[in-house]
Design a protein around this motif. Structure first.
Motif, short mmCIF file in Angstrom:
data_model
loop_
_atom_site.label_atom_id
_atom_site.label_comp_id
_atom_site.label_asym_id
_atom_site.label_seq_id
_atom_site.Cartn_x
_atom_site.Cartn_y
_atom_site.Cartn_z
N LEU A 82 0.83 -1.21 0.00
CA LEU A 82 0.00 0.00 0.00
C LEU A 82 0.86 1.25 0.00
O LEU A 82 1.90 1.31 0.66
N GLU A 83 0.40 2.27 -0.72
CA GLU A 83 1.11 3.55 -0.73
C GLU A 83 0.47 4.46 0.31
O GLU A 83 -0.74 4.51 0.45
N TRP A 84 1.32 5.20 1.01
CA TRP A 84 0.86 6.09 2.08
C TRP A 84 1.46 7.48 1.89
O TRP A 84 2.52 7.63 1.31
N ARG A 104 -3.90 5.23 0.22
CA ARG A 104 -3.90 5.34 -1.24
C ARG A 104 -3.84 3.97 -1.90
O ARG A 104 -2.83 3.58 -2.47
N PRO A 105 -4.94 3.22 -1.81
CA PRO A 105 -4.95 1.88 -2.43
C PRO A 105 -5.10 1.99 -3.95
O PRO A 105 -5.45 3.07 -4.46
N PRO A 106 -4.88 0.90 -4.66
CA PRO A 106 -5.04 0.94 -6.11
C PRO A 106 -6.50 1.16 -6.49
O PRO A 106 -7.41 0.75 -5.77
N ALA A 107 -6.70 1.81 -7.64
CA ALA A 107 -8.05 1.98 -8.18
C ALA A 107 -8.33 0.80 -9.09
O ALA A 107 -7.55 0.50 -10.00
N VAL A 108 -9.42 0.10 -8.83
CA VAL A 108 -9.77 -1.11 -9.56
C VAL A 108 -10.99 -0.85 -10.44
O VAL A 108 -11.98 -0.25 -9.98
N ASP A 109 -10.94 -1.28 -11.67
CA ASP A 109 -12.07 -1.15 -12.59
C ASP A 109 -13.00 -2.34 -12.37
O ASP A 109 -12.81 -3.41 -12.95
#
Length: 178
Positions: A82-84, A104-109
């Protein structure tokens, strides 16, 4: 797998409320994955106003998804990559600063065709495609709202611990007919 939206517990009165940010600022902060070095080193400063009754919960949803140190440690166990970004909540009148972390988790489609929208393109009824989700903690690509979604294991783990101000809401999943 079942998924849940991570939310602020509205029963917590007098919780700290950071100054608001524009939707463009929020999106910029949440999706700034290019400048990792610069972003990691430069904390975000958010002004807050507090009084003697103010509560600092473990999760804040607005203007950005912010978590406490303890909640950050737990979430990293489920998703080590995870990005912080550090966020310093600053109360100038009380001369107090508290460190939170922008999640800042990944954005999932993963939006289903069954998802419904209001005319202004805000979410009316959310339905997710289960097969498109691989991450235990994620945001949804294509949404104006910067909500955080978690899987069942993360939700159970959060609710078993003495975190304050955390609530989860089940998200509807698409049927196989889609």
């Amino acid at each position: 797998m079942r998924y849940f939206r991570l939310m602020v517990d509205e029963r917590i009165k007098h919780r700290v409320e950071p100054a608001s940010l524009s939707p463009l600022q929020v999106e910029d902060i949440l999706s700034d994955h290019n400048n990792n070095m610069q972003t990691e080193d430069t904390p975000l400063f958010l002004a807050v106003h507090t009084d003697s009754r103010t509560v600092y919960p473990d999760f804040l949803e607005f203007p950005l998804p912010l978590v406490s140190d303890a909640m950050k440690a737990l979430l990293e166990k489920y998703m080590p990559g995870l990005e912080w970004k550090a966020a310093i909540l600053t109360d100038f009148q009380q001369a107090r600063q508290d460190v939170y972390w922008v999640l800042r988790p990944p954005a999932v489609d993963c939006l289903s065709a069954q998802t419904e929208w209001y005319p202004d393109h805000t979410l009316k009824h959310l339905v997710l495609r289960r097969e498109s989700i691989e991450s235990p903690i994620f945001r949804i690509a294509g949404l104006l709202e910067a909500h955080i979604y978690i899987d069942l294991a993360v939700a159970e783990s959060l609710l078993r611990r003495p975190f304050t101000g955390v609530r989860v809401q089940k998200v509807e999943m698409a049927t196989k007919e889609e």
